[in-house]
Write an enzyme that holds these catalytic residues in place. Sequence first.
Site, PDB file in Angstrom:
ATOM      1  N   TRP A 127       0.786  -1.268   0.067  1.00 38.47           N
ATOM      2  CA  TRP A 127      -0.057   0.063  -0.093  1.00 38.47           C
ATOM      3  C   TRP A 127       0.868   1.341   0.065  1.00 38.47           C
ATOM      4  O   TRP A 127       1.854   1.597   0.924  1.00 38.47           O
ATOM      5  CB  TRP A 127      -0.873  -0.115   1.122  1.00 38.47           C
ATOM      6  CG  TRP A 127      -1.611   1.012   1.308  1.00 38.47           C
ATOM      7  CD1 TRP A 127      -2.792   1.579   0.439  1.00 38.47           C
ATOM      8  CD2 TRP A 127      -2.131   1.916   2.703  1.00 38.47           C
ATOM      9  NE1 TRP A 127      -3.355   2.557   0.839  1.00 38.47           N
ATOM     10  CE2 TRP A 127      -3.199   2.864   2.080  1.00 38.47           C
ATOM     11  CE3 TRP A 127      -1.511   1.905   3.763  1.00 38.47           C
ATOM     12  CZ2 TRP A 127      -3.715   3.667   3.192  1.00 38.47           C
ATOM     13  CZ3 TRP A 127      -2.152   2.832   4.881  1.00 38.47           C
ATOM     14  CH2 TRP A 127      -3.082   3.450   4.470  1.00 38.47           C
ATOM     15  N   ASP A 208      -0.953  -5.838   9.055  1.00 47.76           N
ATOM     16  CA  ASP A 208      -1.901  -4.859   8.657  1.00 47.76           C
ATOM     17  C   ASP A 208      -3.135  -5.590   8.109  1.00 47.76           C
ATOM     18  O   ASP A 208      -3.031  -6.195   7.106  1.00 47.76           O
ATOM     19  CB  ASP A 208      -1.291  -3.846   7.465  1.00 47.76           C
ATOM     20  CG  ASP A 208      -2.365  -2.727   7.054  1.00 47.76           C
ATOM     21  OD1 ASP A 208      -3.331  -2.742   7.456  1.00 47.76           O
ATOM     22  OD2 ASP A 208      -1.822  -1.804   6.367  1.00 47.76           O
ATOM     23  N   ALA A 210      -6.745  -5.084   7.138  1.00 49.38           N
ATOM     24  CA  ALA A 210      -7.564  -3.896   7.021  1.00 49.38           C
ATOM     25  C   ALA A 210      -8.925  -4.608   6.254  1.00 49.38           C
ATOM     26  O   ALA A 210      -9.758  -3.691   5.857  1.00 49.38           O
ATOM     27  CB  ALA A 210      -6.985  -2.866   5.818  1.00 49.38           C
ATOM     28  N   LYS A 243     -13.531  -0.894   6.196  1.00 48.50           N
ATOM     29  CA  LYS A 243     -14.256  -1.654   5.126  1.00 48.50           C
ATOM     30  C   LYS A 243     -15.231  -2.655   5.581  1.00 48.50           C
ATOM     31  O   LYS A 243     -16.224  -2.675   5.099  1.00 48.50           O
ATOM     32  CB  LYS A 243     -13.145  -2.431   4.531  1.00 48.50           C
ATOM     33  CG  LYS A 243     -12.400  -1.591   3.186  1.00 48.50           C
ATOM     34  CD  LYS A 243     -11.364  -0.518   3.999  1.00 48.50           C
ATOM     35  CE  LYS A 243     -10.498   0.033   2.988  1.00 48.50           C
ATOM     36  NZ  LYS A 243      -9.444   1.062   3.641  1.00 48.50           N
TER      37      LYS A 243
END
Length: 394
Positions: A127, A208, A210, A243
């Site tokens: 990212w 991470d 997400a 999300k």
Amino acid sequence: MLENLKPQAADKILELMQFYREDPRDNKVDLGVGVYKDATGHTPIMRAVKAAEKQLWEQETTKSYTALSGDPAFGAAMRDLVLADTVPADRVAAIATPGGTGAIRQAFELARLANPDTTVWTSNPTWPNHLSILKFMGLPNREYAYFDEASCTVDFDAMMASLADVKAGDVVLLHGCCHNPTGANLTLDQYGKVADLIAEKGALALVDIAYQGFGDGLEEDAAPTRLLASKLPEMMIAASCSKNFGVYRERAGCLMAISERAEQTANAQGSLNFLNRQNYSFPPDHGARLVTMILTDPALKADWMAELEEVRQGMLTLRQNLADELRQRTNSDRFDFIAQHRGMFSRIGATPEEVLKIREDFGIYMVGDSRMNIAGLNDRTVPLLAEAIAKTCA
């Protein structure tokens, strides 16, 4: 003094959004911004979030601060969602953060506080904001091999060869599921081998996560993080609620730090609280409280899980439909990987020149590295994208 400020480079995704807004074509398609959209192009509020907000409006009696760490109930709920009973609760320190980005930033800060000489290892690609934050903070960054551009799959052998250079005290940043930007994930067995390497090197894993629930399911998507936590003495987890709860603008995130021993947790928690105080002091509460209410209320949680599963299945269907369309139009299996990728994103292996041509000729917007947001598609636009890719890239 302000006249000395230098112009900053525009964020490429935000710049792409501006180009899209200015495009007058009626049939344009936005596959750039990383936000879930339904078949109508709308980002809906989930049913359970609406219900929780109504309850909160009726029951909330104060807008006073919670704590530097946020409401402890949020940290506990997120720990249960991500880790379940993988590690004892008394080994886990947690803080609420402004979204997953805030959790990543605070994780980098905690790593630097623990080891000023740390180097953060990130996948190639990762990212872009990971790299931007590291650069801004002045933290050393090294990349490890990850994505094979030819096959659009993980090159695990190259990844392990890269990570052989990790030093004790370094941080290895891993994507918990639904790798952004590629959509290509490690297998559970491969995560286990990475965990063994990190433990051998004396490094610290930072996960991470997400998109839990967007890939193979809530439990399945948490399995790699839980495996790492079961094999490593210490680790950090940056979790986002943007999300899977759809609370993008509420900025609900959580950073967890797992210590080797329970007696170390108080010190880790104190350090996390300190970092929050130095940055934004008390974290935002509204989104975090909604998430807590949903995860601790059986009826709300069941409805949330059901709607999240509908979202996940919808994206899998779009992936399969696009792969089928491309197979038919190209008469090859070159793009079958799209159906195997998971989450919102896939990188299709187009060159920047091909991405630009797709935008100019077909009005389809994706990031320059060919990352596209699968959730930006629908039944009408899947054939349009397949035609554009087949005519431009095949």
